[in-house]
Structure formats: structure tokens, C-alpha cells
Design an enzyme around this catalytic site. Structure first.
Site, short mmCIF file in Angstrom:
data_model
loop_
_atom_site.label_atom_id
_atom_site.label_comp_id
_atom_site.label_asym_id
_atom_site.label_seq_id
_atom_site.Cartn_x
_atom_site.Cartn_y
_atom_site.Cartn_z
N TRP A 95 -6.39 -2.67 -2.63
CA TRP A 95 -6.48 -1.47 -3.45
C TRP A 95 -7.62 -1.48 -4.46
O TRP A 95 -7.94 -0.46 -5.03
CB TRP A 95 -5.16 -1.27 -4.19
CG TRP A 95 -4.29 -0.29 -3.51
CD1 TRP A 95 -3.83 -0.36 -2.22
CD2 TRP A 95 -3.77 0.93 -4.06
NE1 TRP A 95 -3.04 0.73 -1.95
CE2 TRP A 95 -2.98 1.53 -3.07
CE3 TRP A 95 -3.86 1.54 -5.30
CZ2 TRP A 95 -2.31 2.74 -3.27
CZ3 TRP A 95 -3.19 2.74 -5.50
CH2 TRP A 95 -2.43 3.33 -4.49
N TYR A 98 -8.98 -5.98 3.03
CA TYR A 98 -7.98 -4.98 2.68
C TYR A 98 -7.57 -5.10 1.22
O TYR A 98 -7.43 -6.22 0.71
CB TYR A 98 -6.73 -5.15 3.56
CG TYR A 98 -5.70 -4.10 3.24
CD1 TYR A 98 -5.80 -2.84 3.81
CD2 TYR A 98 -4.67 -4.34 2.34
CE1 TYR A 98 -4.89 -1.84 3.48
CE2 TYR A 98 -3.76 -3.36 2.02
CZ TYR A 98 -3.88 -2.11 2.59
OH TYR A 98 -2.99 -1.13 2.27
N1 LIG Z 1 4.75 1.58 -9.52
C1 LIG Z 1 4.19 1.43 -8.32
N2 LIG Z 1 4.07 2.49 -7.50
C2 LIG Z 1 3.53 2.35 -6.26
C3 LIG Z 1 3.02 1.11 -5.81
C4 LIG Z 1 3.19 -0.01 -6.68
O1 LIG Z 1 2.81 -1.15 -6.35
N3 LIG Z 1 3.77 0.19 -7.91
N4 LIG Z 1 2.43 1.00 -4.58
C5 LIG Z 1 1.94 2.24 -3.95
C6 LIG Z 1 1.67 2.05 -2.53
S1 LIG Z 1 0.29 1.22 -2.07
C7 LIG Z 1 2.44 2.60 -1.56
S2 LIG Z 1 1.99 2.43 0.06
C8 LIG Z 1 3.65 3.36 -1.89
C9 LIG Z 1 4.80 2.85 -1.03
O2 LIG Z 1 5.81 3.76 -0.96
P1 LIG Z 1 7.18 3.32 -0.29
O3 LIG Z 1 6.94 2.44 0.86
O4 LIG Z 1 7.97 4.53 -0.05
O5 LIG Z 1 7.79 2.48 -1.51
P2 LIG Z 1 8.81 1.25 -1.62
O6 LIG Z 1 9.11 1.15 -3.06
O7 LIG Z 1 8.28 0.06 -0.95
O8 LIG Z 1 10.09 1.73 -0.82
C10 LIG Z 1 10.83 2.87 -1.24
C11 LIG Z 1 12.28 2.61 -1.03
O9 LIG Z 1 12.64 2.59 0.34
C12 LIG Z 1 13.93 2.00 0.41
N5 LIG Z 1 14.14 1.38 1.71
C13 LIG Z 1 13.79 0.14 2.11
N6 LIG Z 1 14.19 -0.07 3.39
C14 LIG Z 1 14.82 1.06 3.78
C15 LIG Z 1 15.44 1.47 4.98
O10 LIG Z 1 15.50 0.76 5.97
N7 LIG Z 1 15.96 2.73 5.01
C16 LIG Z 1 15.92 3.56 3.94
N8 LIG Z 1 16.44 4.79 4.06
N9 LIG Z 1 15.35 3.19 2.78
C17 LIG Z 1 14.79 1.98 2.71
C18 LIG Z 1 13.96 0.94 -0.66
O11 LIG Z 1 15.19 0.99 -1.33
C19 LIG Z 1 12.76 1.26 -1.51
O12 LIG Z 1 13.03 1.27 -2.88
O13 LIG Z 1 4.00 3.20 -3.25
C20 LIG Z 1 2.90 3.39 -4.12
N10 LIG Z 1 3.42 3.44 -5.47
N1 LIG Z 2 6.76 -7.63 1.59
C1 LIG Z 2 5.98 -6.58 1.32
N2 LIG Z 2 4.65 -6.74 1.27
C2 LIG Z 2 3.85 -5.69 1.00
C3 LIG Z 2 4.40 -4.42 0.76
C4 LIG Z 2 5.81 -4.27 0.82
O1 LIG Z 2 6.36 -3.17 0.64
N3 LIG Z 2 6.57 -5.38 1.08
N4 LIG Z 2 3.57 -3.36 0.49
C5 LIG Z 2 2.25 -3.42 1.08
C6 LIG Z 2 1.39 -2.34 0.60
S1 LIG Z 2 1.99 -0.75 0.81
C7 LIG Z 2 0.16 -2.56 0.11
S2 LIG Z 2 -0.86 -1.21 -0.16
C8 LIG Z 2 -0.36 -3.91 -0.14
C9 LIG Z 2 -1.18 -4.01 -1.42
O2 LIG Z 2 -1.97 -5.14 -1.39
P1 LIG Z 2 -3.30 -5.26 -2.24
O3 LIG Z 2 -4.01 -3.95 -2.28
O4 LIG Z 2 -4.07 -6.43 -1.75
O5 LIG Z 2 -2.71 -5.58 -3.68
P2 LIG Z 2 -3.36 -5.53 -5.12
O6 LIG Z 2 -2.49 -6.33 -5.99
O7 LIG Z 2 -3.59 -4.10 -5.51
O8 LIG Z 2 -4.72 -6.29 -4.92
C10 LIG Z 2 -5.93 -5.83 -5.38
C11 LIG Z 2 -6.73 -7.03 -5.86
O9 LIG Z 2 -8.06 -6.58 -6.12
C12 LIG Z 2 -8.48 -7.09 -7.38
N5 LIG Z 2 -9.44 -6.12 -7.93
C13 LIG Z 2 -9.18 -4.97 -8.59
N6 LIG Z 2 -10.32 -4.36 -8.94
C14 LIG Z 2 -11.34 -5.13 -8.48
C15 LIG Z 2 -12.77 -5.02 -8.52
O10 LIG Z 2 -13.34 -4.06 -9.02
N7 LIG Z 2 -13.48 -6.00 -7.92
C16 LIG Z 2 -12.89 -7.07 -7.32
N8 LIG Z 2 -13.68 -7.99 -6.76
N9 LIG Z 2 -11.54 -7.22 -7.31
C17 LIG Z 2 -10.79 -6.25 -7.85
C18 LIG Z 2 -7.24 -7.21 -8.21
O11 LIG Z 2 -7.43 -8.16 -9.24
C19 LIG Z 2 -6.20 -7.61 -7.15
O12 LIG Z 2 -6.10 -9.00 -7.05
O13 LIG Z 2 0.73 -4.84 -0.20
C20 LIG Z 2 1.55 -4.77 0.96
N10 LIG Z 2 2.50 -5.88 0.97
MO LIG Z 3 0.36 0.72 0.15
#
Ligand SMILES: Nc1nc2c(c(=O)[nH]1)N[C@H]1C(S)=C(S)[C@@H](COP(=O)(O)OP(=O)(O)OC[C@H]3O[C@@H](n4cnc5c(=O)[nH]c(N)nc54)[C@H](O)[C@@H]3O)O[C@H]1N2
Ligand SMILES: Nc1nc2c(c(=O)[nH]1)N[C@H]1C(S)=C(S)[C@@H](COP(=O)(O)OP(=O)(O)OC[C@H]3O[C@@H](n4cnc5c(=O)[nH]c(N)nc54)[C@H](O)[C@@H]3O)O[C@H]1N2
Ligand SMILES: [Mo]
Length: 766
Positions: free
Chosen positions: A111, A109
């Protein structure tokens, strides 16, 4: 002067060049709001934390009897590529021959990075399928609960919600956006695969100028862009379902629910209403009842319900709400609430899931397919919901429930990861550390010495996108980009494709893996899918070399016709939803039939597990662990922009000033967050943007153990996943529950341990 060349990333299109030995990055000319995350990129060229040569962990290399126990604390030995390829090939041969493909986990898993061909997940899955298959993972950490519940309630995850309400419709028609979990603009900076222009701000601004009203329900005020002067309803984390039920009750008690819509388009409303009114359990879910749980007063709930019924209302539910205990419920209840308003399928009204969380959601769909690398068929049937990784490694043969199935965890001997960072994404890192001591071998491709790489046995240095040519294109993004190599590979780094091709060659499987094509030939071959579709629709369809020279290609989008929700509304018989009843399932016989205690036939209120345990007294704070604004997950945490946000090398934790003062904590102090599972250090940032009692520590600071040999250790850098709980959302979806956890907070006294995670690990010689 060298010229700028086009390139792309998950956080924006840009161009770059190397001038005087320095990598310069310039955002795409058409991007009105380029992401500051571009500032993290130049560090890839010279950071000491890049993986430069293949490396093997000493304990594994020497086959020490207790080698697995040393993972995470052992030193590495650098080896040549020839030796690395031979070692990996021999180990794969041994494991596949002795234990079969069902002993290899290639869930992998993560990104990875933008680019359609060098997409690490596609590459690793293709490679492992050529070898005979692997145990896979399903769903995502983003959306684990929603991906399972939405198909029961509405039909295909992507079809009805994400594809229904566009930004254009919101700009045109929406009067009230009620955003559960807000719509944090920081999140719309990114989109998987790329985002050529950042337009969410403009779209929301346009709706605001037309007079749309925004209400953000969240524990954090800044979960909605400040310039839109949204109304903030601060709500106790994890209690949205109670608020939604209170709103539903208020609608019914004033006869404001759309009974004609409910009859025509939904099933099971009556059974739900019995629950809502308290006829089933003696507990009416009144605004007073809701207020006692979520902290929003009953009059506010009542007047909001009236406003919702009297306006063109769009209800949005963020990903974050369902990344929590019983995460299925807020998504399902959001759908029920929108059904009660009867506006699903109307322009700019109804329900939308995760709008604003990723930059391209809400854009019009593309009219042409994008290039994708084929992965072949995986003959292995075993799988896990992705967030059950530690459970699987710790309990081989153990059983678990998932979406109506009783499944068994396979016995994994070899873990192969490329393009993801489990020591970033997984919950309860101390438990993950124990799980990572179970397999016989762990192989990781990485560009940097992440915590995952440091817990592996064989680490192969991968290039970043800047070091290779690729095609940049993403779902709902109207621009395809020629991602041209900007710098030479760092150290001996190789593209994942070349790494797999080399290992496949050792195993006599090069031809099936590469199909005889070089990287460049693959790009031209994959591009054909899109070119053919463009040509057949009469659009400009240059050949690959012309596209490559031009540097980018506009892609046509489909007209916004309201998506499947509109079709269903217009003719619910001809356009039945693919649910058992063909309608929106407010009550699902299927889900009820699974007999689960934690997800039943209709949405209901369940208090989070920590709220009904000893944790409440021991750990007075809710910690929100959300997405970081200064990077994408853990990627490029070593980049300049991410590091500029650290305080005394630590990740900042935001604290309401009242809570800080009560504990003698000042701005910039190092604090310790802790609970039963572990602890971490972070730097206090006082902020009135949070409700009292709520702390916020973004994900993505690279995990650095204070003592890599201890069973439980503290993270000195500020990774919240050392604190979060590793349990599934419910037996239905088994999604991750990382968004909120309970913690204690104290000022850290004593010498503050240094952070070394952005240095290379210790290398030894043979
Ligand atoms: N800059 C940046 N942007 C991203 C990402 C990133 O790593 N960096 N990750 C991307 C990814 S993979 C995803 S999946 C999306 C995730 O998108 P989301 O899951 O929507 O993003 P989060 O920032 O985790 O959460 C949004 C807000 O939900 C609020 N929240 C937390 N718990 C609760 C609750 O119980 N109730 C309510 N009403 N609000 C709550 C928090 O204050 C939080 O700031 O974002 C994407 N966008
Ligand atoms: N507590 C908590 N945990 C969370 C979340 C949260 O809201 N709260 N959010 C969750 C969510 S929404 C997501 S999507 C996940 C994200 O979790 P991940 O998708 O695992 O996070 P990334 O940091 O994007 O990891 C990508 C890794 O791939 C490597 N990479 C990038 N490009 C390449 C490539 O071309 N080749 C190889 N071999 N490696 C590469 C990068 O260096 C990096 O280490 O985290 C989750 N974890
Ligand atoms: Mo995500």
C-alpha cells in the site's frame, strides 16, 4: 507560533505543524468523522524503530557462504549513502548482466503511502523498467479471487460492480441491504491515496432514517455499525455460498425469482438451476441443506428470501469472503443471487462488491483524471499472481495454473521491495521465512525496521510523506491536497525518488529515470494533467503555484447515472457486457473449459479445505484474521493509537466468554494460538460480539520471532499470518486465503517473552 500546513494520508486529510519540538496533527475541518488513525502519525518523527541510515546485513556484506540462511537473524552494519548506492548499483549490474531481468522480482506489492508522485510502487516499477524490466505480480491480496472471476461473470472488475451502486442511490432507494461480510465502519476509515471526508456513516444513517433495513451476515456482530441496529445473522465462517444457495433455492421453490430478467440479461441459468435443485448431484440445495452447513435456521432463510424478493434489495459481498479457499464462489454466487432478484441496474438495487470496505467506494466518480507517474514498459512477460511469492521463490522452474494459463515460476536471484511489507501481508510466515532464504540478494526501502526490512540484505532509509512535498488525490475523492512537508527527514532518510535517482546515476541511467526533473518540477508537471482537464471543462483551474499556496483544490464529480449496470439494463444489445455472451454469465463456458476441479462453469458450494481435513479435530476454533481498526495493515503499528490497543505489549485476540471460561482464560491473559504451521501469543479480550467457536485476531502486529534461527518459530507479538495457510483460492485466481484459519487456543503458562520489535535491530561494526 508556526502555522498548520495541509497534508493527507490513506486515512484522512489533516494539517500539521511542529510546536515546541512536537508534531501536532489536526483533522481536516470538513471531515465529520476524522479517523483515530491520525493518532499514529506523530511517532514517525522520533521512534527508535525508524531506519536512520543505510544498513547492510553482515552475512551478505562479508559474502559468507551460508549468508542467505542467516536472513532474519543476522545483525546489520550501517554504511554511508555513497557506499550504499555503489553496492546496490554493482549488485544490480551483476544480476542484470548475468541472469537478465527475468531474475529480478519487483512485484513489490503493498500500500505504500498517499501522494501521487512519491508513490513507492510507481517509483520502483519505473526504476526497474529503466534497468531492463522485472518479474511483476498481478492482482491484489485484497481482491485476488474477485479480480479474476468478475471479468468472467460481468466484465471489467471496476466497471460493473464498484461503479454501479452509489451511496446516494442507497440513501434514496434501497429498502434492504443484505451485507455478506458486513460493512465494518472501521474499514471505511481508509482509502488508498486518501480520503478527505469520512461520510459512510452519514450515508448509511440517511438510508436507515428513510427506513432501509440492514442485515449483516458475519461471524462478528460488530461488522456492522451498531447505531444502525442491523439484524445480525451469525454464520459459520466460510459458509456464505451455502447460505446463498439456500436463499436461491427458497426463491425458486416459491417462484420468486425474476425469470424475465434471467432470460433477457443472463446466460446459463438453467444449468445452474439443475445444480441448485439437486438434479445434477442428488443434493437439493434447500434451506435445510444450507442450515446444516452455515448454522442459520431454514425458516430464517425462507423468510429472508421472501423479504429480498419483496424489497428493493442490494446484495453486497465483502472482500473478506473471497480471501478464503474457493473465494471465487461467494462473489460469483452473490452476482447470481442478485440476478435472480432481477434488480441489477435499478436504483439502489442489485449487487455491489466490497462496498464499505474502503471509504470512497460508493462515492460518485471524478470528472477529471488524477496525476500519475509514468512507469514505462516492462519487457519481461513473466509474472505471478501476487500471493504466489513464496511458491515462486521456493520452486524456480515449477509450473502452476492461473486463469486458463499454465505458467512457470522464474528463477529469482534478486528481490527489490519498496512500499510493501510481505512479512505483514503474506500467509504462513514460517514458509515465507524459508522462501526468503532463497534469493541471492534482497533490497528493501523502508522508513521503519519492519520484519521485512529485518529479513533483507540492504535496507535503504525512506522518508515518510511527512518529510516530503507531494500531491494528495484519490479515486472518487473530491479534494486534491497540497501535501506539504511537515518535518525534516529523520536521520539520513531520503525520498524513494532520490534513492532511485542516485542509484540510476551510478548506472549511467539518471536521465531516463528522472527525465531531468527535480521532485518539485515533477509535482508541477504531473499536476498539469488535472489542471488541463479542469480548464477544458470550464472549472476553476489554478496554476500549480496557486494550488500549492491555497493548499487544496475541489475536484468535480460525475453525475450518478447508475453506471454500466444501468446502461446494460436499459439496452442490453447496445450496451452488451464485455463477456463472451455479452450478458451476465451464470454459467461460463470459458471457466468450464479450463477444466479446473476447484472452479467450474457456475458457482457451487465447496467446503473449505481445512473443514475436510484432520484440522477440524485438532484445531477446534475458526480464527478470523481481518483488518485492524487501530491502524492501516502494519503501517505505524509503533504509533501511539495502535500501541494503546495492545495489552501487555501484545495484539488483542477476541474470544467469546463461553470459550474463554471453558479454557480457564480471563480477560487480559496471554494466550497461545497454534496449528501445524506455527503459533503466536496474543492477549485475551472476552467479547460477546463473536459467535462461540470463533476467535478474531486482526492483521498487522509486526512479526517478532521467538527464535529467529529456528525453522519454525512462534511470534511473540500476535501476527496471525504465522497461522494462516499459503495456498491459492483456486487454480483460476490463485488469490490469497488469509482471512480464516483453524487454530487451537490455550492459556499461555510460563514466563511471557518480551516484545522488542519496536526497538532498532542490533547493529555491529565492521
Ligand atoms: N482500519 C482499517 N481499514 C481498512 C484496512 C486496514 O488495514 N485498516 N485495510 C483496507 C484494505 S487494504 C482492504 S482490502 C479492506 C478489506 O475489507 P474486508 O476484507 O471486507 O475487511 P476485513 O476486516 O478483513 O473483513 C470484514 C469482515 O468479514 C468478516 N468475515 C470473515 N470471514 C467471513 C466469512 O466467511 N463470512 C462472512 N459472512 N463474513 C466473514 C469478518 O468478521 C470481518 O470483520 O479494508 C480496508 N480498510
Ligand atoms: N491473514 C491476512 N493477511 C492479509 C489480509 C487479511 O485480511 N488477512 N489482508 C491483506 C490485504 S487486503 C492487504 S491490502 C495486504 C496489505 O499489505 P501491505 O500493503 O504490504 O501492508 P502495509 O502495512 O500497508 O505495508 C506498506 C509498507 O510500506 C511502507 N511504506 C509506506 N510508505 C512508504 C514510502 O513512501 N516508501 C517506502 N519505501 N515504503 C513505504 C510502510 O512502512 C509499510 O511497511 O495485507 C494482506 N494480508
Ligand atoms: Mo487490501
Amino acid at each position: 507560533m508556526t502555522s498548520f500546513k495541509p497534508h493527507s494520508s490513506h486515512w484522512g486529510a489533516f494539517s500539521g505543524r511542529v510546536e515546541n519540538g512536537r508534531l501536532e496533527i489536526r483533522p481536516h475541518d470538513n471531515d465529520p468523522y476524522p479517523s483515530p488513525l491520525l493518532g499514529n502519525l506523530p511517532a514517525v518523527a522520533d521512534s527508535p524503530v525508524r531506519v536512520r541510515r543505510p544498513a547492510v546485513r553482515r552475512g551478505w556484506l562479508e559474502a559468507a557462504h551460508d549468508h542467505a540462511q542467516r536472513r532474519g537473524g543476522d545483525e546489520f552494519v550501517e554504511i554511508s549513502w555513497d557506499e550504499a548506492e555503489a553496492l546496490v548499483a554493482a549488485e544490480l549490474r551483476r544480476v542484470y548482466q548475468t541472469h537478465g531481468p527475468q531474475s529480478v522480482f519487483g512485484g513489490s506489492y503493498g500500500w505504500a503511502s498517499a501522494g501521487r508522485f512519491h508513490h513507492a510502487q510507481s517509483q520502483i516499477h519505473r526504476f526497474l523498467n529503466v534497468l531492463g524490466g522485472y518479474v511483476r505480480s498481478v492482482n491484489t491480496y485484497s481482491s485476488g479471487a474477485a479480480m479474476v472471476i468478475i471479468p468472467h461473470a460481468l466484465g471489467p472488475y471496476d466497471n460493473f460492480d464498484r461503479k454501479s451502486v452509489t451511496w446516494d442511490a442507497i440513501e434514496r432507494s434501497t429498502e434492504l441491504v443484505l451485507a455478506f461480510g458486513g460493512m465494518a465502519i472501521k474499514n471505511a476509515d481508509v482509502h488508498g491515496g486518501g480520503i478527505s471526508t469520512h461520510t459512510v456513516r452519514q450515508k448509511l444513517g440517511g438510508a436507515g432514517q428513510r427506513g432501509a433495513h440492514f442485515i449483516s451476515v458475519s461471524p462478528l456482530r460488530d461488522d456492522f455499525p451498531a447505531e444502525l441496529s442491523a439484524e445480525w445473522l451469525p454464520l459459520k465462517p466460510g459458509t456464505d455460498v451455502a447460505l446463498m444457495l439456500g436463499l436461491a433455492y427458497a426463491l425458486v421453490s416459491e417462484r420468486l425469482h425474476d425469470q424475465a430478467f434471467l432470460r433477457r440479461y443472463t446466460v446459463g441459468y438453467d444449468r445452474f438451476e439443475t445444480y441448485l435443485l439437486g438434479e445434477a448431484d442428488g443434493e437439493p440445495k434447500s434451506p435445510e441443506w444450507a442450515a446444516s452447513i452455515c448454522g442459520i435456521d431454514p425458516d430464517t432463510i425462507r423468510s429472508l428470501a421472501r423479504k429480498m424478493a419483496g424489497s428493493r434489495t442490494l446484495i453486497t459481498v465483502s472482500h473478506s469472503l473471497q480471501r478464503a479457499d474457493y473465494g471465487e464462489q461467494p462473489v460469483w454466487m452473490g452476482i447470481v443471487l442478485a440476478s435472480m432478484l432481477g434488480q441489477i441496474g435499478l436504483d439502489g438495487g442489485g449487487f455491489s462488491y466490497s462496498l464499505g470496505a474502503l471509504g470512497n467506494i460508493g462515492n460518485n466518480l471524478l470528472a477529471v483524471p488524477l496525476p500519475t507517474l509514468g512507469q514505462f514498459k516492462n519487457p519481461v512477460s513473466d509474472y505471478i499472481p501476487c500471493a504466489r511469492i513464496a511458491d515462486m521463490l521456493l520452486n524456480p522452474g515449477g509450473t502452476f495454473e492461473y486463469n486458463g494459463h499454465s505458467l512457470r515460476y522464474p528463477h529469482i536471484r534478486l528481490v527489490y521491495w519498496a512500499g510493501g511489507n510481505p512479512f505483514h501481508h503474506h500467509q504462513d510466515i514460517n514458509r515465507l521465512r524459508a522462501a526468503f532464504k532463497r534469493p541471492e540478494t534482497i533490497i528493501v526501502h523502508e522508513s521503519a525496521w519492519t520484519s521485512t526490512a529485518r529479513h533483507a540484505d540492504i535496507v535503504l532509509p525512506a522518508t515518510t510523506t511527512l518529510e516530503r512535498d507531494d500531491i494528495g488525490a484519490a479515486d472518487r475523492d473530491p479534494l486534491m491536497i497540497a501535501m506539504k512537508r511537515l518535518i525534516e527527514p529523520v536521520g539520513e532518510a531520503r525520498d524513494d525518488f532520490d534513492i532511485f535517482a542516485g542509484i540510476a546515476c551510478q548506472l549511467g541511467l539518471e536521465e531516463p529515470f528522472t527525465e531531468g526533473r527535480s521532485s518539485r518540477e515533477w509535482l508541477a508537471y504531473l499536476y498539469e494533467t488535472t489542471r488541463t482537464a479542469l480548464a477544458s471543462q470550464g472549472h476553476d483551474a489554478p496554476d500549480f503555484e496557486t494550488f500549492w499556496q491555497r493548499g487544496e483544490l475541489p475536484l468535480p464529480t460525475k453525475e450518478d447515472q447508475g453506471g454500466p449496470a444501468r446502461s446494460f439494463r436499459l439496452d442490453p444489445t447496445a450496451n452488451r457486457l464485455p463477456t463472451p455472451s455479452g450478458k451476465i454469465e451464470i454459467f461460463s463456458e470459458t471457466v468450464e473449459g479450463f477444466g479446473y476441479d476447484d472452479c467450474k462453469g457456475h458457482p457451487r458450494w465447496f467446503p473449505a479445505k481445512s473443514e475436510v481435513s484432520d484440522e477440524v479435530a485438532l484445531y477446534p476454533f475458526h480464527l478470523v484474521c481481518n483488518q485492524p481498526h487501530q491502524r492501516l495493515h502494519s503501517q505505524l503499528d509503533y504509533g501511539a493509537f495502535s500501541r494503546s490497543k495492545k495489552i501487555r505489549d501484545r495484539e488483542p485476540v477476541r474470544i467469546n466468554p463461553k470459550d474463554a471460561h471453558a479454557r480457564g482464560i480471563s480477560d487480559g491473559d496471554i494466550v497461545r494460538l497454534s496449528n501445524d504451521r506455527g503459533s503466536c501469543l496474543a492477549a485475551a479480550t472476552l467479547s460477546d460480539q463473536l459467535m462461540p467457536g470463533v476467535l478474531q485476531l486482526a492483521t498487522g502486529a509486526w512479526f517478532e520471532p521467538q527464535d529467529a534461527t529456528a525453522e519454525k518459530t512462534m511470534c511473540v507479538h500476535g501476527n496471525p499470518n504465522i497461522l494462516t495457510r499459503d495456498i491459492g483460492t483456486s487454480k483460476l485466481a490463485q488469490g490469497c486465503t488469509g482471512q480464516i484459519t483453524r487454530v487451537q487456543l490455550e492459556r499461555y503458562v510460563g514466563p511471557v517473552p518480551p516484545v522488542h520489535i519496536f526497538d532498532a535491530p542490533k547493529f555491529g561494526s565492521r
